[in-house]
Design a protein around this motif. Structure first.
Motif, PDB file in Angstrom:
ATOM      1  N   GLN A   7       0.809  -1.225   0.000  1.00  0.00           N
ATOM      2  CA  GLN A   7       0.000   0.000   0.000  1.00  0.00           C
ATOM      3  C   GLN A   7       0.841   1.273   0.000  1.00  0.00           C
ATOM      4  O   GLN A   7       0.471   2.253  -0.650  1.00  0.00           O
ATOM      5  N   GLU A   8       1.975   1.270   0.697  1.00  0.00           N
ATOM      6  CA  GLU A   8       2.818   2.466   0.707  1.00  0.00           C
ATOM      7  C   GLU A   8       3.479   2.682  -0.642  1.00  0.00           C
ATOM      8  O   GLU A   8       3.489   3.799  -1.168  1.00  0.00           O
ATOM      9  N   ALA A  30       1.091   3.990  -3.037  1.00  0.00           N
ATOM     10  CA  ALA A  30       0.461   5.243  -2.616  1.00  0.00           C
ATOM     11  C   ALA A  30      -1.062   5.122  -2.602  1.00  0.00           C
ATOM     12  O   ALA A  30      -1.780   5.968  -3.135  1.00  0.00           O
ATOM     13  N   LEU A  31      -1.549   4.036  -1.991  1.00  0.00           N
ATOM     14  CA  LEU A  31      -2.992   3.851  -1.884  1.00  0.00           C
ATOM     15  C   LEU A  31      -3.573   4.882  -0.931  1.00  0.00           C
ATOM     16  O   LEU A  31      -2.998   5.166   0.119  1.00  0.00           O
ATOM     17  N   SER A  32      -4.720   5.413  -1.297  1.00  0.00           N
ATOM     18  CA  SER A  32      -5.399   6.372  -0.420  1.00  0.00           C
ATOM     19  C   SER A  32      -6.050   5.617   0.736  1.00  0.00           C
ATOM     20  O   SER A  32      -6.204   4.386   0.687  1.00  0.00           O
ATOM     21  N   SER A  33      -6.460   6.357   1.761  1.00  0.00           N
ATOM     22  CA  SER A  33      -7.120   5.708   2.899  1.00  0.00           C
ATOM     23  C   SER A  33      -8.422   5.046   2.460  1.00  0.00           C
ATOM     24  O   SER A  33      -8.783   3.971   2.953  1.00  0.00           O
ATOM     25  N   GLY A  34      -9.116   5.662   1.502  1.00  0.00           N
ATOM     26  CA  GLY A  34     -10.338   5.066   0.970  1.00  0.00           C
ATOM     27  C   GLY A  34     -10.068   3.769   0.235  1.00  0.00           C
ATOM     28  O   GLY A  34     -10.829   2.801   0.369  1.00  0.00           O
ATOM     29  N   GLN A  35      -8.987   3.747  -0.542  1.00  0.00           N
ATOM     30  CA  GLN A  35      -8.611   2.516  -1.253  1.00  0.00           C
ATOM     31  C   GLN A  35      -8.241   1.421  -0.260  1.00  0.00           C
ATOM     32  O   GLN A  35      -8.651   0.267  -0.404  1.00  0.00           O
ATOM     33  N   VAL A  36      -7.466   1.796   0.746  1.00  0.00           N
ATOM     34  CA  VAL A  36      -7.045   0.801   1.760  1.00  0.00           C
ATOM     35  C   VAL A  36      -8.267   0.222   2.467  1.00  0.00           C
ATOM     36  O   VAL A  36      -8.356  -0.997   2.670  1.00  0.00           O
ATOM     37  N   SER A  65      -6.034   2.980  -9.802  1.00  0.00           N
ATOM     38  CA  SER A  65      -5.771   3.725 -11.038  1.00  0.00           C
ATOM     39  C   SER A  65      -4.962   2.822 -11.966  1.00  0.00           C
ATOM     40  O   SER A  65      -4.350   1.837 -11.527  1.00  0.00           O
ATOM     41  N   GLN A  86      -1.469   2.619 -10.761  1.00  0.00           N
ATOM     42  CA  GLN A  86      -1.257   1.723  -9.619  1.00  0.00           C
ATOM     43  C   GLN A  86      -1.217   0.260 -10.053  1.00  0.00           C
ATOM     44  O   GLN A  86      -0.418  -0.515  -9.537  1.00  0.00           O
TER      45      GLN A  86
END
Length: 198
Positions: free
Chosen positions: A78-79, A82-88, A160, A163
């Motif tokens: 995830q880091e 660069a996953l967003s908090s919503g994606q996580v 995306s 990603q």
């Protein structure tokens, strides 16, 4: 020429069994030595542990290797992605649902394989009973694969294109076009065309 022809005739006259000798695979033993001590002959302790924790057990490779990321690996990366908090949050929910279903499906598969293994303990299983046991095991394995593969169908919509591309690079399935500019290409244009940073 005579020597070559003679050798060819001799080789053709030899029985096939002469070529079917051990070529370093078994080194005088058998690849299954030690398996007889397994409780379920077709599953190792590691296999059972992986299934009981809801692990992928390689069942999702058709999706994973064709560019559809798996939720477990997305969370691990995830880091880097660069996953967003919503994606996580969405991927975590997907992963937890998958894990719960995979554990249940894994237990059904383990039980089915245990039944196949047990059927051969007295070697008196009938063809009909064996067919039934194998059908049950095959259905359990297919259900387990469905749990894992279906979640790979859900992940691209959460990511995306960049990603997904980055995931493939991080997992080692494709080369990073930004790592090295090929000879003869303008570095600035190359990096811009391939979406490289900096």
């Amino acid at each position: 020429m005579k020597d070559i022809l003679f050798t060819a005739i001799v080789l053709l006259a030899m029985p096939v069994s002469a070529f079917a000798q051990d070529h370093g695979h078994n080194h005088g033993g058998t690849p299954y030595a030690g398996f007889e001590a397994r409780e379920i002959k077709s599953l190792s302790d590691q296999d059972i542990a992986e299934l009981r924790r809801g692990g992928g057990w390689g069942l999702a490779l058709p999706a994973e290797l064709n560019g559809l990321p798996g939720p477990a690996h997305l969370l691990e990366l995830q880091e880097e992605l660069a996953l967003s908090s919503g994606q996580v949050a969405a991927i975590t929910e997907l992963f937890e649902e998958m894990r719960v279903e995979a554990i249940a499906a894994g237990e059904r598969f383990i039980s089915a394989e245990a039944a196949v293994s047990a059927a051969f303990e007295d070697a008196e299983v009938s063809q009909e009973e064996l067919a039934r046991l194998l059908d049950t095991a095959a259905e359990a394995r297919a259900a387990l694969r469905l749990v894992h593969l279906s979640r790979h169908l859900s992940t691209p919509a959460l990511l995306s294109d960049e990603q997904v591309r980055r995931y493939s690079i991080l997992r080692g399935y494709s080369d990073d076009p930004c790592a090295k500019v090929p000879e003869g290409h303008d570095p600035i244009m190359w990096r811009r065309h391939n979406g490289c940073d900096g």
